[in-house]
Design a protein around this motif. Structure first.
Motif, PDB file in Angstrom:
ATOM      1  N   HIS A  25       0.884  -1.158   0.000  1.00  0.00           N
ATOM      2  CA  HIS A  25       0.000   0.000   0.000  1.00  0.00           C
ATOM      3  C   HIS A  25       0.921   1.207   0.000  1.00  0.00           C
ATOM      4  O   HIS A  25       0.885   2.043   0.896  1.00  0.00           O
ATOM      5  CB  HIS A  25      -0.920  -0.002   1.219  1.00  0.00           C
ATOM      6  CG  HIS A  25      -1.775  -1.229   1.313  1.00  0.00           C
ATOM      7  ND1 HIS A  25      -2.850  -1.438   0.487  1.00  0.00           N
ATOM      8  CD2 HIS A  25      -1.698  -2.320   2.105  1.00  0.00           C
ATOM      9  CE1 HIS A  25      -3.411  -2.600   0.783  1.00  0.00           C
ATOM     10  NE2 HIS A  25      -2.728  -3.158   1.760  1.00  0.00           N
ATOM     11  N   LYS A  26       1.769   1.259  -1.013  1.00  0.00           N
ATOM     12  CA  LYS A  26       2.774   2.311  -1.077  1.00  0.00           C
ATOM     13  C   LYS A  26       2.141   3.620  -1.495  1.00  0.00           C
ATOM     14  O   LYS A  26       1.207   3.647  -2.295  1.00  0.00           O
ATOM     15  CB  LYS A  26       3.866   1.934  -2.069  1.00  0.00           C
ATOM     16  CG  LYS A  26       4.677   0.724  -1.671  1.00  0.00           C
ATOM     17  CD  LYS A  26       5.708   0.394  -2.732  1.00  0.00           C
ATOM     18  CE  LYS A  26       6.475  -0.862  -2.374  1.00  0.00           C
ATOM     19  NZ  LYS A  26       7.389  -1.241  -3.458  1.00  0.00           N
ATOM     20  N   LEU A  53       5.204  10.026 -12.599  1.00  0.00           N
ATOM     21  CA  LEU A  53       4.507   8.893 -11.988  1.00  0.00           C
ATOM     22  C   LEU A  53       2.997   9.086 -12.082  1.00  0.00           C
ATOM     23  O   LEU A  53       2.277   8.157 -12.454  1.00  0.00           O
ATOM     24  CB  LEU A  53       4.915   8.719 -10.525  1.00  0.00           C
ATOM     25  CG  LEU A  53       4.163   7.586  -9.814  1.00  0.00           C
ATOM     26  CD1 LEU A  53       4.658   6.238 -10.314  1.00  0.00           C
ATOM     27  CD2 LEU A  53       4.303   7.701  -8.321  1.00  0.00           C
ATOM     28  N   SER A  54       2.532  10.282 -11.788  1.00  0.00           N
ATOM     29  CA  SER A  54       1.098  10.563 -11.822  1.00  0.00           C
ATOM     30  C   SER A  54       0.517  10.291 -13.208  1.00  0.00           C
ATOM     31  O   SER A  54      -0.549   9.677 -13.331  1.00  0.00           O
ATOM     32  CB  SER A  54       0.838  12.002 -11.412  1.00  0.00           C
ATOM     33  OG  SER A  54      -0.538  12.280 -11.449  1.00  0.00           O
ATOM     34  N   THR A  55       1.219  10.709 -14.244  1.00  0.00           N
ATOM     35  CA  THR A  55       0.760  10.475 -15.619  1.00  0.00           C
ATOM     36  C   THR A  55       0.694   8.984 -15.915  1.00  0.00           C
ATOM     37  O   THR A  55      -0.293   8.492 -16.483  1.00  0.00           O
ATOM     38  CB  THR A  55       1.712  11.163 -16.613  1.00  0.00           C
ATOM     39  OG1 THR A  55       1.713  12.563 -16.345  1.00  0.00           O
ATOM     40  CG2 THR A  55       1.305  10.908 -18.050  1.00  0.00           C
ATOM     41  N   ASN A  56       1.742   8.242 -15.526  1.00  0.00           N
ATOM     42  CA  ASN A  56       1.770   6.798 -15.785  1.00  0.00           C
ATOM     43  C   ASN A  56       0.695   6.065 -14.987  1.00  0.00           C
ATOM     44  O   ASN A  56       0.047   5.149 -15.496  1.00  0.00           O
ATOM     45  CB  ASN A  56       3.144   6.227 -15.473  1.00  0.00           C
ATOM     46  CG  ASN A  56       4.211   6.733 -16.421  1.00  0.00           C
ATOM     47  OD1 ASN A  56       3.926   7.132 -17.547  1.00  0.00           O
ATOM     48  ND2 ASN A  56       5.450   6.741 -15.975  1.00  0.00           N
ATOM     49  N   VAL A  57       0.510   6.461 -13.733  1.00  0.00           N
ATOM     50  CA  VAL A  57      -0.505   5.821 -12.893  1.00  0.00           C
ATOM     51  C   VAL A  57      -1.897   6.100 -13.444  1.00  0.00           C
ATOM     52  O   VAL A  57      -2.755   5.212 -13.468  1.00  0.00           O
ATOM     53  CB  VAL A  57      -0.379   6.287 -11.421  1.00  0.00           C
ATOM     54  CG1 VAL A  57      -1.605   5.889 -10.609  1.00  0.00           C
ATOM     55  CG2 VAL A  57       0.882   5.709 -10.788  1.00  0.00           C
ATOM     56  N   LYS A  58      -2.122   7.317 -13.912  1.00  0.00           N
ATOM     57  CA  LYS A  58      -3.430   7.678 -14.472  1.00  0.00           C
ATOM     58  C   LYS A  58      -3.812   6.713 -15.593  1.00  0.00           C
ATOM     59  O   LYS A  58      -4.952   6.249 -15.670  1.00  0.00           O
ATOM     60  CB  LYS A  58      -3.387   9.111 -14.999  1.00  0.00           C
ATOM     61  CG  LYS A  58      -4.749   9.679 -15.342  1.00  0.00           C
ATOM     62  CD  LYS A  58      -4.640  11.105 -15.859  1.00  0.00           C
ATOM     63  CE  LYS A  58      -4.046  12.010 -14.797  1.00  0.00           C
ATOM     64  NZ  LYS A  58      -3.967  13.427 -15.190  1.00  0.00           N
ATOM     65  N   VAL A  93      -5.966   4.787  -3.457  1.00  0.00           N
ATOM     66  CA  VAL A  93      -6.731   4.667  -2.222  1.00  0.00           C
ATOM     67  C   VAL A  93      -6.265   5.764  -1.274  1.00  0.00           C
ATOM     68  O   VAL A  93      -5.080   5.816  -0.921  1.00  0.00           O
ATOM     69  CB  VAL A  93      -6.517   3.276  -1.578  1.00  0.00           C
ATOM     70  CG1 VAL A  93      -7.298   3.154  -0.285  1.00  0.00           C
ATOM     71  CG2 VAL A  93      -6.889   2.170  -2.553  1.00  0.00           C
ATOM     72  N   PRO A  94      -7.183   6.645  -0.840  1.00  0.00           N
ATOM     73  CA  PRO A  94      -6.783   7.700   0.092  1.00  0.00           C
ATOM     74  C   PRO A  94      -6.338   7.112   1.428  1.00  0.00           C
ATOM     75  O   PRO A  94      -6.899   6.128   1.903  1.00  0.00           O
ATOM     76  CB  PRO A  94      -8.059   8.536   0.270  1.00  0.00           C
ATOM     77  CG  PRO A  94      -9.002   8.090  -0.787  1.00  0.00           C
ATOM     78  CD  PRO A  94      -8.592   6.721  -1.205  1.00  0.00           C
ATOM     79  N   VAL A 137      -2.628  12.148   1.213  1.00  0.00           N
ATOM     80  CA  VAL A 137      -1.767  11.049   0.760  1.00  0.00           C
ATOM     81  C   VAL A 137      -2.621   9.995   0.069  1.00  0.00           C
ATOM     82  O   VAL A 137      -3.671   9.608   0.580  1.00  0.00           O
ATOM     83  CB  VAL A 137      -1.007  10.418   1.956  1.00  0.00           C
ATOM     84  CG1 VAL A 137      -0.197   9.206   1.511  1.00  0.00           C
ATOM     85  CG2 VAL A 137      -0.130  11.454   2.636  1.00  0.00           C
ATOM     86  N   GLN A 138      -2.165   9.560  -1.092  1.00  0.00           N
ATOM     87  CA  GLN A 138      -2.846   8.483  -1.804  1.00  0.00           C
ATOM     88  C   GLN A 138      -1.921   7.283  -1.910  1.00  0.00           C
ATOM     89  O   GLN A 138      -0.745   7.421  -2.242  1.00  0.00           O
ATOM     90  CB  GLN A 138      -3.264   8.933  -3.197  1.00  0.00           C
ATOM     91  CG  GLN A 138      -4.364   9.941  -3.191  1.00  0.00           C
ATOM     92  CD  GLN A 138      -5.005  10.067  -4.551  1.00  0.00           C
ATOM     93  OE1 GLN A 138      -4.429   9.708  -5.562  1.00  0.00           O
ATOM     94  NE2 GLN A 138      -6.220  10.560  -4.557  1.00  0.00           N
TER      95      GLN A 138
END
Length: 151
Positions: free
Chosen positions: A55-56, A72-77, A88-89, A96-97
């Motif tokens: 749950h990183k 990272l945000s672009t790839n995760v999206k 997951v909040p 933090v997500q």
């Protein structure tokens, strides 16, 4: 380190380059022939970094992969859109997500892990404990050099 002959150096260098190239090519071909056609090798490595039971936080994954938070945000999206990852909040800090794999992400993770297990088994086939120790030592040296060089 022992002095290497030019021939030994070339054999080892060529083997490292060829092994890397083959692994990347096989991973790409396997993806194209599988039900996971919609992901890249880069995506698989991101899925691997998130891991099955982790749950990183996004920050932890970005640091592990040496990526900016934006990259990272672009790839995760993209992986969220494709159904491999979910955000997951954090229960205690809503800013933090955490990143988790969906069932589809876990399936891809397991398939990729099985491929790597086959590689390691074939690499170590027929070696004794001492030889495995030498291989581990050499790979740790290489990993340390590469980690230092990438900073």
């Amino acid at each position: 380190m022992p002095e290497l002959s030019k021939q030994d150096f070339n054999v080892i260098n060529d083997a490292l380059v060829n092994v890397y190239d083959h692994i990347m090519r096989i991973e790409e071909q396997s993806l194209r022939a599988s039900t996971f056609k919609d992901v890249s090798v880069k995506d698989i490595h991101l899925i691997h970094a998130i891991s099955l039971h982790g749950h990183k936080s996004s920050t932890e994954v970005a640091q592990e992969l040496h990526l900016t938070k934006g990259t990272l945000s672009t790839n995760v999206k993209g992986l969220v859109r494709k159904g491999y990852v979910q955000r997951v909040p954090d229960r205690h800090d809503g800013r933090v997500q955490h990143l988790e794999l969906t069932n589809r992400g876990k399936l891809l993770y397991r398939a990729h892990d099985a491929f790597h297990r086959q590689i390691v088994k074939s690499f170590l086939h027929g070696m004794d404990t001492q030889e495995v120790g030498l291989i581990k030592h050499a790979l740790q040296n290489l990993e340390q050099f590469l980690t230092t060089a990438s900073k």
